[in-house]
Design a protein around this motif. Structure first.
Motif, PDB file in Angstrom:
ATOM      1  N   SER A 233       0.822  -1.034   0.135  1.00 26.54           N
ATOM      2  CA  SER A 233       0.139  -0.062   0.068  1.00 26.54           C
ATOM      3  C   SER A 233       0.959   1.333  -0.038  1.00 26.54           C
ATOM      4  O   SER A 233       0.412   2.061  -0.633  1.00 26.54           O
ATOM      5  CB  SER A 233      -0.951  -0.081   1.273  1.00 26.54           C
ATOM      6  OG  SER A 233      -1.876  -0.887   1.054  1.00 26.54           O
ATOM      7  N   TYR A 234       2.108   1.252   0.537  1.00 32.93           N
ATOM      8  CA  TYR A 234       2.882   2.319   0.841  1.00 32.93           C
ATOM      9  C   TYR A 234       3.194   2.648  -0.700  1.00 32.93           C
ATOM     10  O   TYR A 234       3.215   3.905  -1.064  1.00 32.93           O
ATOM     11  CB  TYR A 234       4.020   2.168   1.771  1.00 32.93           C
ATOM     12  CG  TYR A 234       4.941   3.135   1.810  1.00 32.93           C
ATOM     13  CD1 TYR A 234       5.017   4.277   2.495  1.00 32.93           C
ATOM     14  CD2 TYR A 234       6.194   3.216   0.653  1.00 32.93           C
ATOM     15  CE1 TYR A 234       6.045   5.321   2.332  1.00 32.93           C
ATOM     16  CE2 TYR A 234       7.057   4.054   0.393  1.00 32.93           C
ATOM     17  CZ  TYR A 234       7.161   5.185   1.447  1.00 32.93           C
ATOM     18  OH  TYR A 234       8.017   6.022   1.319  1.00 32.93           O
ATOM     19  N   TYR A 235       3.730   1.863  -1.428  1.00 33.96           N
ATOM     20  CA  TYR A 235       4.257   2.306  -2.855  1.00 33.96           C
ATOM     21  C   TYR A 235       3.049   2.728  -3.701  1.00 33.96           C
ATOM     22  O   TYR A 235       3.154   3.378  -4.774  1.00 33.96           O
ATOM     23  CB  TYR A 235       5.110   1.116  -3.351  1.00 33.96           C
ATOM     24  CG  TYR A 235       6.382   0.989  -2.722  1.00 33.96           C
ATOM     25  CD1 TYR A 235       7.170   1.942  -2.952  1.00 33.96           C
ATOM     26  CD2 TYR A 235       6.566  -0.102  -1.862  1.00 33.96           C
ATOM     27  CE1 TYR A 235       8.469   1.937  -2.397  1.00 33.96           C
ATOM     28  CE2 TYR A 235       7.851  -0.183  -1.160  1.00 33.96           C
ATOM     29  CZ  TYR A 235       9.016   0.773  -1.445  1.00 33.96           C
ATOM     30  OH  TYR A 235      10.051   0.745  -0.608  1.00 33.96           O
ATOM     31  N   LEU A 236       2.026   2.067  -3.466  1.00 38.22           N
ATOM     32  CA  LEU A 236       0.804   2.492  -4.406  1.00 38.22           C
ATOM     33  C   LEU A 236       0.449   3.752  -3.978  1.00 38.22           C
ATOM     34  O   LEU A 236      -0.063   4.641  -4.814  1.00 38.22           O
ATOM     35  CB  LEU A 236      -0.558   1.503  -4.037  1.00 38.22           C
ATOM     36  CG  LEU A 236      -0.499   0.075  -4.517  1.00 38.22           C
ATOM     37  CD1 LEU A 236      -1.820  -0.723  -4.041  1.00 38.22           C
ATOM     38  CD2 LEU A 236      -0.416   0.184  -6.354  1.00 38.22           C
ATOM     39  N   VAL A 237       0.377   4.310  -2.669  1.00 37.06           N
ATOM     40  CA  VAL A 237       0.135   5.639  -2.318  1.00 37.06           C
ATOM     41  C   VAL A 237       1.226   6.586  -2.734  1.00 37.06           C
ATOM     42  O   VAL A 237       0.862   7.775  -3.170  1.00 37.06           O
ATOM     43  CB  VAL A 237      -0.043   5.831  -0.923  1.00 37.06           C
ATOM     44  CG1 VAL A 237      -0.502   6.994  -0.082  1.00 37.06           C
ATOM     45  CG2 VAL A 237      -1.310   4.985  -0.169  1.00 37.06           C
ATOM     46  N   SER A 238       2.456   6.198  -2.697  1.00 38.11           N
ATOM     47  CA  SER A 238       3.374   7.164  -2.976  1.00 38.11           C
ATOM     48  C   SER A 238       3.435   7.524  -4.409  1.00 38.11           C
ATOM     49  O   SER A 238       3.472   8.614  -5.214  1.00 38.11           O
ATOM     50  CB  SER A 238       4.943   6.755  -2.777  1.00 38.11           C
ATOM     51  OG  SER A 238       5.032   5.474  -3.140  1.00 38.11           O
ATOM     52  N   GLU A 239       3.188   6.374  -5.438  1.00 35.36           N
ATOM     53  CA  GLU A 239       2.743   6.466  -6.693  1.00 35.36           C
ATOM     54  C   GLU A 239       1.794   7.281  -7.184  1.00 35.36           C
ATOM     55  O   GLU A 239       1.706   8.344  -7.963  1.00 35.36           O
ATOM     56  CB  GLU A 239       2.543   5.110  -7.265  1.00 35.36           C
ATOM     57  CG  GLU A 239       2.593   5.313  -9.029  1.00 35.36           C
ATOM     58  CD  GLU A 239       2.697   3.724  -9.564  1.00 35.36           C
ATOM     59  OE1 GLU A 239       1.762   3.688 -10.401  1.00 35.36           O
ATOM     60  OE2 GLU A 239       3.440   2.929  -9.012  1.00 35.36           O
ATOM     61  N   ARG A 240       0.646   7.337  -6.550  1.00 29.84           N
ATOM     62  CA  ARG A 240      -0.498   8.019  -6.743  1.00 29.84           C
ATOM     63  C   ARG A 240      -0.544   9.385  -6.434  1.00 29.84           C
ATOM     64  O   ARG A 240      -0.887  10.410  -7.171  1.00 29.84           O
ATOM     65  CB  ARG A 240      -1.838   7.419  -5.848  1.00 29.84           C
ATOM     66  CG  ARG A 240      -2.994   8.111  -6.209  1.00 29.84           C
ATOM     67  CD  ARG A 240      -4.411   7.212  -5.789  1.00 29.84           C
ATOM     68  NE  ARG A 240      -4.306   6.867  -4.487  1.00 29.84           N
ATOM     69  CZ  ARG A 240      -3.964   5.676  -4.039  1.00 29.84           C
ATOM     70  NH1 ARG A 240      -4.050   4.466  -4.733  1.00 29.84           N
ATOM     71  NH2 ARG A 240      -4.212   5.517  -2.580  1.00 29.84           N
ATOM     72  N   LEU A 241       0.108   9.738  -5.201  1.00 31.39           N
ATOM     73  CA  LEU A 241       0.488  11.151  -4.674  1.00 31.39           C
ATOM     74  C   LEU A 241       1.556  11.893  -5.605  1.00 31.39           C
ATOM     75  O   LEU A 241       1.158  13.046  -6.079  1.00 31.39           O
ATOM     76  CB  LEU A 241       1.133  11.077  -3.306  1.00 31.39           C
ATOM     77  CG  LEU A 241       0.332  10.814  -2.114  1.00 31.39           C
ATOM     78  CD1 LEU A 241       1.170  10.744  -0.877  1.00 31.39           C
ATOM     79  CD2 LEU A 241      -0.849  11.885  -2.031  1.00 31.39           C
ATOM     80  N   ILE A 242       2.331  11.294  -6.318  1.00 27.95           N
ATOM     81  CA  ILE A 242       3.252  11.963  -7.138  1.00 27.95           C
ATOM     82  C   ILE A 242       2.661  11.920  -8.520  1.00 27.95           C
ATOM     83  O   ILE A 242       2.605  12.921  -9.325  1.00 27.95           O
ATOM     84  CB  ILE A 242       4.637  10.952  -7.517  1.00 27.95           C
ATOM     85  CG1 ILE A 242       5.216  11.209  -5.924  1.00 27.95           C
ATOM     86  CG2 ILE A 242       5.266  11.623  -8.689  1.00 27.95           C
ATOM     87  CD1 ILE A 242       6.625  10.353  -5.926  1.00 27.95           C
TER      88      ILE A 242
END
Length: 103
Positions: free
Chosen positions: A35-44
């Protein structure tokens, strides 16, 4: 964040700046990493990265300044915490003012 169960969602004012703070808990550490990597990708999400800083002791801790905001995203075992400014702030200043909100 769409992942995990919401623990906290609030707007906080510090030193004249407004920040959105959100924390979610995932079902286990593996789900939180994913989830951390999904969220970081979505935020950027296609924005231009102006400045970024990774914590190299734990690759699940990043601060990023984009054209419209600065955010910190941190994974603590099963919890993912996000602090986002409402305007772009240099990372050094953001970390001084907002980093304590992530803990």
């Amino acid at each position: 964040m769409h992942e995990g169960k919401l623990l906290k969602s609030e707007v906080v004012c510090r030193e004249g700046e407004k920040f959105y703070v959100e924390k979610v808990v995932c079902k286990d550490w593996h789900a939180s990493i994913h989830s951390y990597y999904l969220v970081s990708e979505r935020l950027i999400g296609g924005h231009t990265i102006v400045e970024q800083r990774w914590n190299y002791n734990d690759f699940c801790d990043i601060t990023v300044r984009l054209n419209d905001c600065t955010f910190a995203l941190n994974r603590q075992v099963e919890v993912i915490a996000l602090v986002r400014s409402f305007r772009p702030i240099p990372i050094e200043e953001f970390d001084r003012i907002a980093r304590p909100l992530i803990m």
